[in-house]
Design a protein around this motif. Sequence first.
Motif, mmCIF file in Angstrom:
data_model
loop_
_atom_site.group_PDB
_atom_site.id
_atom_site.type_symbol
_atom_site.label_atom_id
_atom_site.label_comp_id
_atom_site.label_asym_id
_atom_site.label_seq_id
_atom_site.Cartn_x
_atom_site.Cartn_y
_atom_site.Cartn_z
ATOM 1 N N LYS A 1 -2.033 1.443 -2.768
ATOM 2 C CA LYS A 1 -2.994 1.942 -1.799
ATOM 3 C C LYS A 1 -4.543 1.569 -1.818
ATOM 4 O O LYS A 1 -4.943 1.458 -3.367
ATOM 5 C CB LYS A 1 -2.716 3.413 -1.661
ATOM 6 C CG LYS A 1 -1.710 3.756 -0.818
ATOM 7 C CD LYS A 1 -1.585 5.188 -1.017
ATOM 8 C CE LYS A 1 -0.210 6.115 -0.786
ATOM 9 N NZ LYS A 1 -0.455 7.496 -0.426
ATOM 10 N N GLY B 1 -6.571 2.926 -5.109
ATOM 11 C CA GLY B 1 -5.599 3.312 -6.094
ATOM 12 C C GLY B 1 -5.951 2.892 -7.385
ATOM 13 O O GLY B 1 -6.940 2.005 -7.537
ATOM 14 N N ASP C 1 -0.580 5.607 -5.021
ATOM 15 C CA ASP C 1 -1.505 5.892 -5.552
ATOM 16 C C ASP C 1 -1.664 5.235 -6.836
ATOM 17 O O ASP C 1 -3.048 4.997 -7.272
ATOM 18 C CB ASP C 1 -2.026 7.234 -5.435
ATOM 19 C CG ASP C 1 -1.659 7.989 -4.091
ATOM 20 O OD1 ASP C 1 -2.629 7.633 -3.185
ATOM 21 O OD2 ASP C 1 -0.727 8.826 -3.790
ATOM 22 N N LYS D 1 0.569 -1.338 -0.162
ATOM 23 C CA LYS D 1 -0.021 0.141 0.008
ATOM 24 C C LYS D 1 0.638 1.294 -0.080
ATOM 25 O O LYS D 1 0.589 2.255 0.756
ATOM 26 C CB LYS D 1 -0.969 -0.178 1.322
ATOM 27 C CG LYS D 1 -1.877 -1.151 1.264
ATOM 28 C CD LYS D 1 -2.702 -1.253 2.336
ATOM 29 C CE LYS D 1 -3.536 -2.581 2.597
ATOM 30 N NZ LYS D 1 -4.259 -2.771 3.807
ATOM 31 N N SER D 2 1.744 1.457 -0.936
ATOM 32 C CA SER D 2 2.694 2.465 -0.909
ATOM 33 C C SER D 2 2.362 3.596 -2.066
ATOM 34 O O SER D 2 2.793 4.751 -1.871
ATOM 35 C CB SER D 2 4.170 1.883 -1.380
ATOM 36 O OG SER D 2 4.686 1.056 -0.308
#
Length: 201
Positions: free
Chosen positions: A155, A158, A129, A126-127
Amino acid sequence: MDMSTSKTISYYNQIGSRLGYMLVAGGHRHFGYNRDKKYWYIPHAAVAMIDYLANFSEIEPGDAVLDAGCGEGRASLRIAEKFGASVTGIDVVPRSIKVANRRSRATSADVRYLLGDYNKLPFRDKSFDVVFTLETFTHSPNPEKTLKEFWRVLKPGGRIIIFDYSIKDPKTVPLKHRLAIENIASGTNCPGFINIFHDYY
């Protein structure tokens, strides 16, 4: 390093590949967007494609964007400079990352480059967008594994943006066309090309 990665590095390091992309596409590693036949010159069409995909994915200032298979960083730089995103590019070709890092020093945009494989991304869950890949997904020998990695670093809410080649299901393609596709895939080290079917992913 696996055989597929070695072949990809070899393909992009060949003088013929490097000269071809420079002379035909102005250094871009994709051929672009020409919907209205406005861009006869491939480098302009290549930039138009980057802009189209960035707009389509609704990239906004400050978005964390991963350019998976970034090459020499032309798309990453465009997205960082024009759209204000924080862009990380990753590529398996050391020479490409070296060029991308050199080019990034000439801008104040928020962009960085790492040597690495998009099948084993060195990022936490989850790093990002947006995960963005432009005509490089076909280099994956295992598209489903690659997609799982993209999902892992994305994310919630995203977007994954993939612009690449796809083919009809091989069972519906005449043999001579299938052989031509296999030759192209082999010569450019695009094993995914023969596994990415229209409307499958």
